[in-house]
Write a protein that holds these residues in place. Structure first.
Motif, PDB file in Angstrom:
ATOM      1  N   LYS A   1      44.646  52.174  68.104  1.00 51.83           N
ATOM      2  CA  LYS A   1      44.419  53.612  68.272  1.00 51.83           C
ATOM      3  C   LYS A   1      44.319  54.010  69.738  1.00 51.83           C
ATOM      4  O   LYS A   1      44.873  55.004  70.162  1.00 51.83           O
ATOM      5  N   CYS A   2      43.597  53.221  70.514  1.00 49.59           N
ATOM      6  CA  CYS A   2      43.411  53.529  71.934  1.00 49.59           C
ATOM      7  C   CYS A   2      44.301  52.666  72.819  1.00 49.59           C
ATOM      8  O   CYS A   2      44.287  52.796  74.040  1.00 49.59           O
ATOM      9  N   ALA A   3      45.019  51.753  72.231  1.00 53.39           N
ATOM     10  CA  ALA A   3      45.938  50.882  72.958  1.00 53.39           C
ATOM     11  C   ALA A   3      46.997  50.414  71.962  1.00 53.39           C
ATOM     12  O   ALA A   3      46.810  50.529  70.749  1.00 53.39           O
ATOM     13  N   GLN A   4      48.094  49.923  72.482  1.00 58.89           N
ATOM     14  CA  GLN A   4      49.140  49.419  71.586  1.00 58.89           C
ATOM     15  C   GLN A   4      48.583  48.269  70.752  1.00 58.89           C
ATOM     16  O   GLN A   4      47.918  47.378  71.290  1.00 58.89           O
ATOM     17  N   GLN A   5      48.840  48.315  69.467  1.00 57.11           N
ATOM     18  CA  GLN A   5      48.292  47.289  68.579  1.00 57.11           C
ATOM     19  C   GLN A   5      48.780  45.913  68.993  1.00 57.11           C
ATOM     20  O   GLN A   5      49.969  45.688  69.195  1.00 57.11           O
ATOM     21  N   ASN A   6      47.852  44.993  69.139  1.00 53.36           N
ATOM     22  CA  ASN A   6      48.190  43.643  69.554  1.00 53.36           C
ATOM     23  C   ASN A   6      47.140  42.697  68.970  1.00 53.36           C
ATOM     24  O   ASN A   6      46.055  42.529  69.518  1.00 53.36           O
TER      25      ASN A   6
ATOM     26  N   GLN B   1      36.634  61.873  73.226  1.00 53.16           N
ATOM     27  CA  GLN B   1      37.320  60.581  73.267  1.00 53.16           C
ATOM     28  C   GLN B   1      38.253  60.509  74.470  1.00 53.16           C
ATOM     29  O   GLN B   1      38.994  61.450  74.760  1.00 53.16           O
ATOM     30  N   ASP B   2      38.212  59.395  75.168  1.00 57.32           N
ATOM     31  CA  ASP B   2      39.076  59.161  76.317  1.00 57.32           C
ATOM     32  C   ASP B   2      39.379  57.664  76.352  1.00 57.32           C
ATOM     33  O   ASP B   2      38.585  56.861  76.845  1.00 57.32           O
ATOM     34  N   CYS B   3      40.520  57.298  75.795  1.00 55.55           N
ATOM     35  CA  CYS B   3      40.856  55.886  75.637  1.00 55.55           C
ATOM     36  C   CYS B   3      41.021  55.170  76.978  1.00 55.55           C
ATOM     37  O   CYS B   3      40.641  54.006  77.125  1.00 55.55           O
ATOM     38  N   LYS B   4      41.578  55.869  77.952  1.00 57.26           N
ATOM     39  CA  LYS B   4      41.787  55.251  79.261  1.00 57.26           C
ATOM     40  C   LYS B   4      40.454  54.874  79.895  1.00 57.26           C
ATOM     41  O   LYS B   4      40.289  53.758  80.404  1.00 57.26           O
TER      42      LYS B   4
END
Length: 320
Positions: free
Chosen positions: A141-146, A109-112
């Motif tokens: 999970k991979c970014a700030q919840q929005n 896993q690599d969110c970026k």
């Protein structure tokens, strides 16, 4: 199931992505062979075209390596070839690679990397890329919840025909997440999802009308949508329309039809339907009493943790 998904991906790619000018006649032939499940021949042609630098062939070759279609499965080679296609700005490859990085499938896993690839693909109107970005923002999970960004991504994917995105957008509207609560917009999104092929959306519309959740209660409208879901094999819809037929709400009372729909849902393992069917057999509602079948269905429901079914079993006196 994975092989089926990859086949669909390859076939859809064959139909729509050649317009990007990244294909070739031989590559199209290879995709057609994949659709016919002639994987050996397809792999030979796909590899030849991939080595020539044809992006669509590189992508197809990567998917074939990912699931061992016409070649021994090799996730390293799969990533290598899909990445080559993605680096050639092939949006379908960017979407798939982004999904892999997001889910930690095939690659760590690599969110970026996931977000970078999905953003690139979304700029080319890749509907799945928009949908995955919506999931990322919704889950946080991979970014700030929005939730607001999630909604915008879902609406973009939905406008491109992605039914799951309309379904998710409806849930955000219904709960007031990232946007003011709006039942009318939720229903509209569920309807769009339903007409785009999302079966569970049909059930959700029926549920809104049955409960009168933000709209006037309308059991007849509920029955229409429940029946659509039921006919499409959704067990929740089969159970719900069965209940309406049993009670005569929104439809003419018909215990025979109620039994038929309960049975369809019960056969799919839906515990509430198994319980209702068990009770109907035990009491002889709309049918002859059959205590043996009653116990069979009640046991099935109880085995899934249905407390009322277990209580019903406990209350049945032992046979003498």
């Amino acid at each position: 199931m994975k092989k089926f998904i990859l086949l669909c991906c390859l076939c859809v790619c064959s139909m729509v992505i050649c317009a990007q000018g990244m294909s070739s006649p031989d590559t199209e032939t290879a995709y057609e062979l994949v659709g016919k499940q002639k994987f050996g021949k397809a792999f030979t042609i796909m590899e030849k075209e991939a080595l020539r630098g044809v992006a669509k062939a590189q992508f197809g070759l990567g998917l074939m390596y990912a699931d061992g279609l016409g070649v021994t499965q090799n996730t390293g080679r799969a990533v290598e070839w899909v990445e080559k296609a993605a680096n050639s700005d092939f949006s379908e490859a960017q979407t798939v690679l982004g999904r892999w990085y997001y889910a930690g499938q095939v690659v760590p896993q690599d969110c970026k990397k996931a977000m970078m690839l999905l953003e690139k693909a979304s700029k080319k109107n890749e509907k799945e890329a928009y949908h995955l970005m919506g999931n990322i923002y919704a889950e946080g999970k991979c970014a700030q919840q929005n939730y607001n960004k999630a909604l915008q991504c879902y609406l973009s994917a939905g406008s491109l025909g992605y039914s799951d995105s309309w379904y998710n957008a409806a849930a955000l509207y219904m709960n007031g997440w990232g946007t003011p609560q709006n039942t009318e917009k939720a229903i509209d999104a569920y309807v769009r999802a339903a007409y785009a092929g999302h079966k569970m959306a049909q059930f959700k519309i029926g549920l809104i009308y049955e409960q009168g959740a933000g709209v006037p209660q309308d059991l007849h409208k509920a029955s229409i949508w429940y029946l659509k879901a039921a006919k499409d094999g959704v067990p929740e819809g089969q159970f719900a329309i069965g209940n309406l037929y049993f009670s005569g709400q929104g439809v003419e009372k018909d215990t025979k039809k109620a039994k038929e729909w309960f049975e369809k849902a019960a056969l799919q393992g839906f515990a509430p339907a198994q319980y209702n069917l068990g009770v109907m057999y035990y009491e002889g509602t709309g049918m002859k009493i059959d205590r043996k079948k009653a116990k069979e269905w009640l046991r099935k429901a109880a085995a899934q943790g249905h407390q009322e079914a277990q209580a019903a079993l406990d209350s049945i006196p032992p046979e003498r």
